[in-house]
Write an enzyme that holds these catalytic residues in place. Structure first.
Site, PDB file in Angstrom:
ATOM      1  N   ASN A 190      85.466 -23.638 -30.276  1.00  0.00           N
ATOM      2  CA  ASN A 190      84.528 -24.311 -31.057  1.00  0.00           C
ATOM      3  C   ASN A 190      84.061 -23.645 -32.247  1.00  0.00           C
ATOM      4  O   ASN A 190      83.694 -22.489 -32.066  1.00  0.00           O
ATOM      5  CB  ASN A 190      83.351 -24.454 -30.150  1.00  0.00           C
ATOM      6  N   GLY A 191      84.243 -24.379 -33.498  1.00  0.00           N
ATOM      7  CA  GLY A 191      83.931 -23.627 -34.618  1.00  0.00           C
ATOM      8  C   GLY A 191      84.717 -24.052 -35.833  1.00  0.00           C
ATOM      9  O   GLY A 191      85.781 -25.089 -35.679  1.00  0.00           O
ATOM     10  N   TYR A 200      70.380 -32.419 -33.565  1.00  0.00           N
ATOM     11  CA  TYR A 200      71.372 -33.639 -33.139  1.00  0.00           C
ATOM     12  C   TYR A 200      72.449 -33.308 -32.040  1.00  0.00           C
ATOM     13  O   TYR A 200      72.500 -33.935 -31.383  1.00  0.00           O
ATOM     14  CB  TYR A 200      71.981 -33.928 -34.487  1.00  0.00           C
ATOM     15  N   CYS A 233      83.673 -29.356 -31.159  1.00  0.00           N
ATOM     16  CA  CYS A 233      84.105 -29.737 -29.901  1.00  0.00           C
ATOM     17  C   CYS A 233      83.369 -29.005 -29.073  1.00  0.00           C
ATOM     18  O   CYS A 233      82.097 -28.329 -29.214  1.00  0.00           O
ATOM     19  CB  CYS A 233      85.506 -29.103 -29.823  1.00  0.00           C
ATOM     20  N   GLY A 266      82.546 -34.253 -28.584  1.00  0.00           N
ATOM     21  CA  GLY A 266      84.093 -34.478 -29.021  1.00  0.00           C
ATOM     22  C   GLY A 266      84.445 -35.775 -28.308  1.00  0.00           C
ATOM     23  O   GLY A 266      84.467 -35.634 -27.166  1.00  0.00           O
TER      24      GLY A 266
END
Length: 588
Positions: free
Chosen positions: A202-203, A343, A102, A128
């Protein structure tokens, strides 16, 4: 936790904004100031909200209990009746790539905070696409709107009108823990005895199951299957005051990757885990408002100037008294996710103090130097392979051309023809340009190979377009291990580099030659920063050893958007180490 000794404060090195007086404390810190390069910031015009309708909205003082609602099928996320493990277009190249969980954003001190959050989430949409949400504070009430789908699906002008205030946080998600239904869309908001708190995370927490089991044993009730809700419960049950110490207390109990923004009635708080796995940056707009975001591209869009990263192990508090910074805990060697540069992040972002564009260009140059081949043209698998391909072409002295054209108008659901067309999913998104490929020796640059099935289809498609030779060059080392720090990667059984040699992979995908970015060359490029990155997916050495592995069996955990039972998620967790084992920091 002895709050007098475990937390050290230090002054922020920012100029004092007109609307945010700076709190200056002068004590020793274990987080030395860093000098990070400032990105070249664009100045995109801030515009109004989208006019698309959103089927989901809520607004209350404590809306987390209201999030459990009957959900409707969404045009981008229709359930798969057969299995959670199959996408509607499992031939699609994106389904083979690792996925970031995210993106988060937080804004303090701007009268249009929710609209700026909306724009920043657009810039982070690549992180996301399954859900989006914003929480704004107005008259000391946390108001929330969340929805399933893209940012433009969830928000429009009327929705943003319901989110007034100068303080807001936002979130876009791709799930790695929890089902992709509305109740799991962040930010989460909860009320506890001292007020309300919102969170966007996020994680991924590697000890989520253990923490949840203990909390449930003590009487906590969970409304979602997301690991993020554990953090809310830890804050609510903490015995410490004030609120900031509750956050520190909660973060001392969680392990894994977390870059989090919190919002209360009067504060914006940003936290990053001690290893700094996931990125989180801080910036400021010209009116003095403070912005946190997962990537600098979000700052660029809303015309905020990048100031610095949130340091690993740091808690940054923004309120009417200014900006304060706390040292969360003793922090080991940072282990930043290398895949952010390979990426995940956009090329125009600066991540971990480095330009993503420059990193990818140099990856391509290394491939051209160390794995040269006689060729006529260099092409990329768009979009993530483009910059590396440009670097390869420039170094090799061979023209770069668009040999594959990507369609950006394919949703997650489509009707497949009754007569099966070979490689349908790939062809729907990537179209070969015969004029570029016919009769040519072609170098194809991609960012990674995960399962290998899509690469084989791309090679076959290029050869069918008339290419004489196809040489694959991969701008990352071979992926041999799953990630447990907020990236959705397949099971080890599905990782082709985990079970085949480079030559065997070449034979499998059908290319005339194949070369990966050498691991040692990658670390040499990073130079003195090399020890600060996590390479677990390339080496199998995990900086934080998962105590309860989220086992990624064949086909598991590819969320379809709305479908799937809680059991299908929970069933993927096993106890990794029944006997307590010291968490190791891997030296590289």
């Amino acid at each position: 936790m002895a709050t007098s000794t475990n937390i050290s404060t230090f002054s922020s090195s920012f100029l004092k904004p007109p609307s945010l007086p700076l709190t200056t404390t002068t004590t020793t810190t274990s987080l030395p100031p860093k000098t990070l390069p400032k990105p070249s910031l664009s100045h995109a015009a801030v515009h109004g909200g989208d006019t698309h309708k959103s089927p989901f909205a809520l607004s209350s003082k404590n809306p987390i209990s209201d999030l459990v609602r009957a959900h409707e099928p969404h045009p981008h996320h229709e359930p798969d009746p057969e299995s959670k493990s199959k996408s509607h277009y499992d031939d699609d190249d994106d389904d083979e790539k690792p996925r970031e969980e995210c993106g988060v954003v937080g804004i303090y001190g701007d009268p249009e905070a929710s609209r700026l959050c909306y724009l920043a989430l657009h810039a982070l949409q690549h992180r996301g696409q399954e859900g989006a949400g914003i929480v704004a504070v107005h008259n000391n009430v946390l108001q929330s709107i969340t929805g399933v789908g893209l940012v433009s699906d969830v928000f429009n002008e009327s929705k943003l009108d319901q989110l007034p205030g100068s303080l807001a946080i936002g979130h876009v998600r791709y799930s790695t823990a929890g089902q992709s239904m509305l109740k799991n869309v962040q930010p989460f908001v909860a009320g506890y005895r001292f007020g309300s708190v919102g969170i966007a995370h996020n994680g991924n927490l590697v000890n989520y199951r253990t923490l949840r089991a203990k909390l449930e044993k003590d009487g906590s009730i969970f409304n979602t299957s997301s690991d993020t809700e554990v953090v809310l419960h830890l804050i609510a049950t903490s015995k410490h005051r004030p609120f900031i110490l509750r956050i520190v207390d909660a973060c001392e109990k969680i392990q894994g990757a977390y870059s989090i923004v919190f919002v209360t009635e009067d504060k914006l708080v940003a936290v990053r885990d001690p290893f700094g796995f996931r990125p989180l940056v801080m910036g400021r707009r010209s009116n003095g408002s403070v912005v946190f975001a997962s990537e600098t591209c979000a700052l660029d869009l809303i015309e905020a100037t990048y100031e610095r990263e949130v340091y690993p192990g740091e808690v940054v508090v923004v309120d009417k008294d200014g900006i304060q910074s706390l040292c969360l805990m003793s922090h080991p060697q940072p282990k930043q996710c290398i895949f952010e540069h390979i990426y995940f992040s956009l090329p125009n972002s600066v991540v971990f103090g480095r330009s993503v564009y420059e990193s990818r260009r140099k990856f391509g140059e290394i491939l051209a130097t160390e794995s040269p081949v006689d060729c006529d043209v260099v092409i990329a698998v768009p979009d993530s392979g483009v910059v590396a391909a440009l670097g390869y072409a420039a170094k090799a002295g061979v023209p770069f051309q668009q040999g594959l054209i990507r369609s950006h108008y394919v949703g997650r659901t489509f009707i497949e023809p009754s007569q099966k067309i070979r490689d349908f999913g790939v062809k729907l998104k990537l179209s070969p340009v015969r004029a570029v490929l016919e009769g040519k020796r072609v170098v194809v640059v991609d960012d990674s190979i995960v399962r290998g099935t899509t690469s084989s289809k791309i090679v076959r498609m290029i050869k069918e377009a008339g290419a004489k030779e196809v040489h694959m060059r991969i701008a990352s080392p071979p992926i041999i291990g799953s990630c447990y720090y907020g990236v959705d990667t397949p099971s080890s059984e599905e990782l082709i580099s985990n079970r085949m040699s480079t030559e065997e992979i070449r034979e499998f995908i059908g290319s005339d030659s194949l070369a990966f970015l050498p691991f040692d060359s990658l670390k040499k490029l990073l130079a003195n920063d090399s020890p600060n990155y996590c390479y677990a997916c390339f080496s199998g050495n995990y900086p934080v050893e998962p105590r309860e592995l989220k086992v990624k069996r064949v086909g598991d955990f590819v969320d379809d958007g709305l479908n799937g039972s809680l059991e299908s998620i929970d069933g993927g967790w096993v106890q990794a180490n029944p006997t307590p084992k010291e968490v190791k920091v891997v030296g590289l």
